[in-house]
Design an enzyme around this catalytic site. Structure first.
Site, PDB file in Angstrom:
ATOM      1  N   HIS A 162       9.365  -3.402   3.541  1.00  0.00           N
ATOM      2  CA  HIS A 162       8.986  -3.607   2.137  1.00  0.00           C
ATOM      3  C   HIS A 162      10.232  -3.870   1.289  1.00  0.00           C
ATOM      4  O   HIS A 162      10.223  -4.732   0.405  1.00  0.00           O
ATOM      5  CB  HIS A 162       8.271  -2.372   1.581  1.00  0.00           C
ATOM      6  N   ASP A 164       2.270  -9.457   8.845  1.00  0.00           N
ATOM      7  CA  ASP A 164       0.820  -9.598   8.713  1.00  0.00           C
ATOM      8  C   ASP A 164       0.510 -11.096   8.563  1.00  0.00           C
ATOM      9  O   ASP A 164       0.111 -11.568   7.491  1.00  0.00           O
ATOM     10  CB  ASP A 164       0.325  -8.791   7.512  1.00  0.00           C
ATOM     11  N   MET A 172       0.847  -1.200   0.000  1.00  0.00           N
ATOM     12  CA  MET A 172       0.000   0.000   0.000  1.00  0.00           C
ATOM     13  C   MET A 172       0.883   1.250   0.000  1.00  0.00           C
ATOM     14  O   MET A 172       0.413   2.344   0.319  1.00  0.00           O
ATOM     15  CB  MET A 172      -0.939  -0.007   1.207  1.00  0.00           C
ATOM     16  N   GLY A 199       4.735 -10.390   3.903  1.00  0.00           N
ATOM     17  CA  GLY A 199       5.483 -10.287   5.151  1.00  0.00           C
ATOM     18  C   GLY A 199       4.834 -11.067   6.278  1.00  0.00           C
ATOM     19  O   GLY A 199       3.607 -11.055   6.428  1.00  0.00           O
TER      20      GLY A 199
HETATM   21  P1  AMP Z   1       1.469  -2.963   3.478  1.00  0.00           P
HETATM   22  O1  AMP Z   1       2.053  -1.945   2.544  1.00  0.00           O
HETATM   23  O2  AMP Z   1       1.528  -2.551   4.910  1.00  0.00           O
HETATM   24  O3  AMP Z   1       0.131  -3.476   3.024  1.00  0.00           O
HETATM   25  O4  AMP Z   1       2.443  -4.207   3.401  1.00  0.00           O
HETATM   26  C1  AMP Z   1       2.834  -4.779   2.179  1.00  0.00           C
HETATM   27  C2  AMP Z   1       3.599  -6.035   2.464  1.00  0.00           C
HETATM   28  O5  AMP Z   1       4.744  -5.722   3.255  1.00  0.00           O
HETATM   29  C3  AMP Z   1       2.781  -7.058   3.258  1.00  0.00           C
HETATM   30  O6  AMP Z   1       3.058  -8.361   2.762  1.00  0.00           O
HETATM   31  C4  AMP Z   1       3.314  -6.880   4.657  1.00  0.00           C
HETATM   32  O7  AMP Z   1       3.188  -8.041   5.457  1.00  0.00           O
HETATM   33  C5  AMP Z   1       4.768  -6.566   4.376  1.00  0.00           C
HETATM   34  N1  AMP Z   1       5.388  -5.875   5.511  1.00  0.00           N
HETATM   35  C6  AMP Z   1       4.916  -4.758   6.142  1.00  0.00           C
HETATM   36  N2  AMP Z   1       5.729  -4.455   7.182  1.00  0.00           N
HETATM   37  C7  AMP Z   1       6.700  -5.392   7.224  1.00  0.00           C
HETATM   38  C8  AMP Z   1       7.816  -5.630   8.072  1.00  0.00           C
HETATM   39  N3  AMP Z   1       8.110  -4.848   9.098  1.00  0.00           N
HETATM   40  N4  AMP Z   1       8.607  -6.699   7.807  1.00  0.00           N
HETATM   41  C9  AMP Z   1       8.332  -7.524   6.757  1.00  0.00           C
HETATM   42  N5  AMP Z   1       7.284  -7.350   5.921  1.00  0.00           N
HETATM   43  C10 AMP Z   1       6.488  -6.304   6.148  1.00  0.00           C
END
Ligand code: AMP
Length: 283
Positions: free
Chosen positions: A39, A152, A32, A149
């Site tokens: 990321h 989540d 997102m 990740g």
């Molecule tokens: P988001 O942009 O928050 O929807 O996350 C996009 C992807 O990045 C998802 O697969 C999350 O699980 C992963 N992600 C977010 N934060 C972390 C983190 N601290 N470590 C590893 N993966 C992450």
């Protein structure tokens, strides 16, 4: 070098098709935006396993509840492009909302049971929004491998189940959580925290480590472990516990004994900011 970028499904499909016809393996990281080192490590992992890496940046309205932070969710596309370029992304797909959800769109994806527990209780409809958008993105990009990740954990389980149940031809990889030096899991939402909340937000990681240590020392009582987790959160100024639970690491079923791989999962509010974290206990 900045990666190429596309805002349309047609352009994205064309760019991926041309990479594939050049014999390239396609890697995909859905996000997102408001990208951080967590990321970046997913993108590096995708790159290691592919020759053409696509990152999507889309703040998906259907996974936010009516009183959640969709409108104020951080949007930092220029900085995101830089980060993607620095870690070697080939294509950024950043569609508009009408591109993803034209007014005629009706179909949704549900993953019952997995979507209803833990975060699903405080965020009804969230995982339906996640499953639906991820299936759409997988259909648009058609990657060989997609990286998510562990941060989540419930989302990763919902996606694994959906991909298996719907025979989506993609390999799902789940990458470890990347943390700040004091243990706080990196998150785009950490920027909502004021300095005092940021200081106390380490309670999630501290609680998980305390549970891991108890288990290493022989504790097997789920009730005792859950009450240790809750106690640490409830003893932290400004922290309000949503849940502290230990569940089956694959099905998210309730466990009565710690006799198989388990997910220790936490959700904690600091003001209106909701933070999550988790750890896996393997036997
Ligand atoms: P988001 O942009 O928050 O929807 O996350 C996009 C992807 O990045 C998802 O697969 C999350 O699980 C992963 N992600 C977010 N934060 C972390 C983190 N601290 N470590 C590893 N993966 C992450």
């Amino acid at each position: 070098m900045l990666p190429s970028s596309s805002e349309t499904i047609a352009e994205t499909r064309a760019a991926v098709a041309s990479a594939r016809s050049a014999g390239k393996r396609i890697g995909f990281v859905p996000t997102m935006g408001a990208l951080h080192a967590g990321h970046a490590s997913l993108i590096r992992a995708a790159r290691l396993d592919s020759d053409f890496t696509v990152v999507s940046i889309f703040v998906n309205p259907t996974q936010f509840g009516p009183n959640e932070d969709f409108t104020r969710y951080p949007r930092t596309l220029a900085a995101d492009r830089e980060l993607c370029g620095a870690v070697g992304t080939d294509l950024i797909f950043s569609p508009t909302v009408p591109e993803m959800y034209p007014p005629t769109s009706r179909t949704i994806v549900e993953v019952p049971a997995l979507q209803d527990v833990l975060c699903g209780r405080a965020r009804p409809g969230h995982f339906r929004g996640v499953a639906t958008v991820v299936l759409k993105l997988l259909e648009i990009v058609r990657p060989d491998v997609a990286v998510f990740g562990q941060k989540d954990a419930q989302q990763a389980l919902v996606i694994r189940r959906m991909v298996a149940d719907l025979n989506v031809p993609v390999t799902i990889r789940v990458h470890p959580t990347v943390r700040e030096s004091d243990g706080l899991a990196m998150s785009s939402r950490n920027r909502y925290l004021d300095p005092t909340q940021r200081l106390h937000a380490t309670c999630l990681h501290r609680a998980l480590v305390a549970a891991e240590n108890l288990v290493a020392n022989g504790e097997r009582s789920i009730v005792a472990l859950q009450s240790t987790l809750a106690g640490i959160i409830q003893g932290t100024p400004g922290a309000q516990l949503d849940y502290a639970e230990i569940r089956d690491a694959d099905t998210l079923d309730v466990m009565t004994a710690l006799d198989r791989p388990a997910l220790v999962a936490l959700a904690v509010y600091f003001g209106s900011t909701r933070l999550i974290d988790n750890t896996l206990l393997n036997f």
